[in-house]
Design an enzyme around this catalytic site. Sequence first.
Site, PDB file in Angstrom:
ATOM      1  N   ASP A 155       0.821 -17.531  -0.114  1.00  0.00           N
ATOM      2  CA  ASP A 155      -0.294 -17.094   0.023  1.00  0.00           C
ATOM      3  C   ASP A 155      -0.414 -15.579   0.112  1.00  0.00           C
ATOM      4  OD1 ASP A 155      -2.546 -17.038  -0.221  1.00  0.00           O
ATOM      5  OD2 ASP A 155      -3.225 -16.832   2.253  1.00  0.00           O
ATOM      6  N   LYS A 157      -0.256 -11.778  -0.425  1.00  0.00           N
ATOM      7  CA  LYS A 157      -1.207 -10.826  -0.853  1.00  0.00           C
ATOM      8  C   LYS A 157      -1.354  -9.563  -1.003  1.00  0.00           C
ATOM      9  CE  LYS A 157      -4.862 -13.987   1.414  1.00  0.00           C
ATOM     10  NZ  LYS A 157      -6.013 -14.603   1.334  1.00  0.00           N
ATOM     11  N   ASN A 160      -1.569  -9.327   3.760  1.00  0.00           N
ATOM     12  CA  ASN A 160      -0.956 -10.792   4.550  1.00  0.00           C
ATOM     13  C   ASN A 160       0.635  -9.280   4.623  1.00  0.00           C
ATOM     14  OD1 ASN A 160      -2.596 -12.516   5.238  1.00  0.00           O
ATOM     15  ND2 ASN A 160      -1.203 -13.563   3.332  1.00  0.00           N
ATOM     16  N   ASP A 176       0.758 -13.618   7.993  1.00  0.00           N
ATOM     17  CA  ASP A 176       0.242 -15.261   7.836  1.00  0.00           C
ATOM     18  C   ASP A 176       0.590 -16.110   7.287  1.00  0.00           C
ATOM     19  OD1 ASP A 176      -1.449 -17.227   7.520  1.00  0.00           O
ATOM     20  OD2 ASP A 176      -3.658 -15.633   6.177  1.00  0.00           O
ATOM     21  N   THR A 194      -4.698 -18.107  -3.312  1.00  0.00           N
ATOM     22  CA  THR A 194      -6.034 -17.143  -4.062  1.00  0.00           C
ATOM     23  C   THR A 194      -6.153 -16.946  -4.696  1.00  0.00           C
ATOM     24  OG1 THR A 194      -5.763 -16.412  -1.595  1.00  0.00           O
ATOM     25  CG2 THR A 194      -7.274 -14.456  -2.490  1.00  0.00           C
TER      26      THR A 194
END
Length: 335
Positions: A155, A157, A160, A176, A194
């Site tokens: 994840d 992005k 984070n 995260d 995402t």
Amino acid sequence: MGICGSTAIKRDAADAENDTDFSKAYTLDHRAELGTGAFSKVLKGAKRMPDGSSGLAVAVKCISKTAELKAEDIASLQEEVAVLRSIDHPNIIKLYDFFEEKKMYYMVIELMEGGELFERIVKKTFYNEKEARDLIRILLDALAYLHHRNIVHRDLKPENLLLKSPYNDFDIKLADFGFAKQVNGKSLDTQCGTPGYVAPEILKGTKYGSEVDMWSCGVIVYILLGGYPPFHDDNHAILYRKIKAADYTFEPQYWEQVSDDAKDLIRKMLVVNPDSRLTADQALRHPWFLVGDHELISRNLTSTLDTMKKFNARRKFRGTVRGVILTNKMAKGTF
């Protein structure tokens, strides 16, 4: 795992001030709420010292054991804790403690007081390619560390990438780990991530491994240099088609000031075939990282700042949501 601020959670968090293992070790500041989501909230806290004073300031994720908390949510939480306990890297957020009590789980994590990396960048008045490269090297080094240990983040992005301090632009931490997983080759098949950052193989429903992080990292590199994402469309079906075809361009009005070496790195990260995509180690050995500092300092990316400010404003307007499980339509291959 989401973070939310329901009345029930507030009551349960207050209960932690009773005689529990957590409350013996830490205090919570209920006035200092750092985040909210589906089943929990994040509060500022501090280590209790033997003399009763407050020690190390921390962030505490308080997760309520409600009936809505599914078995897979608990399994994901346990996986996140196991992963964070197994790693120690200066650019990865630290887990200090974990408590499971009657009504709550408590994750005691490193307090990040500098906010999101992108928020800091858009406040700058000057920005150059060397600054971008320094940030990207830090991210790649953290990914190399994880991938050597067979851990995939899943994840990556902008939300984070956090800063430890309001005063240091390069003390960055990858945060995260809610989707992080131990991986053995291409053994994963859960469709998560995402939109805009997710790798093509996840969208296609094929088995995948740590290569998905390198795709997401390539998206972040593109944004750091160009100021906007390579794949963007409000229609998710169109967005996913673009991602699966690696359908992006370097629009001259945004990219003419960026070096060819930087663009070459992106091209070798945003590769549809994961077997042909650069690994983190290979990316760190790319010729761009050998270019002299003086040359990259001379490449002024101030115009990129203006573009990034607009991208960041749209991103914040849409809301900083946690990585989402992709839709059933996508899972069935409709896209």
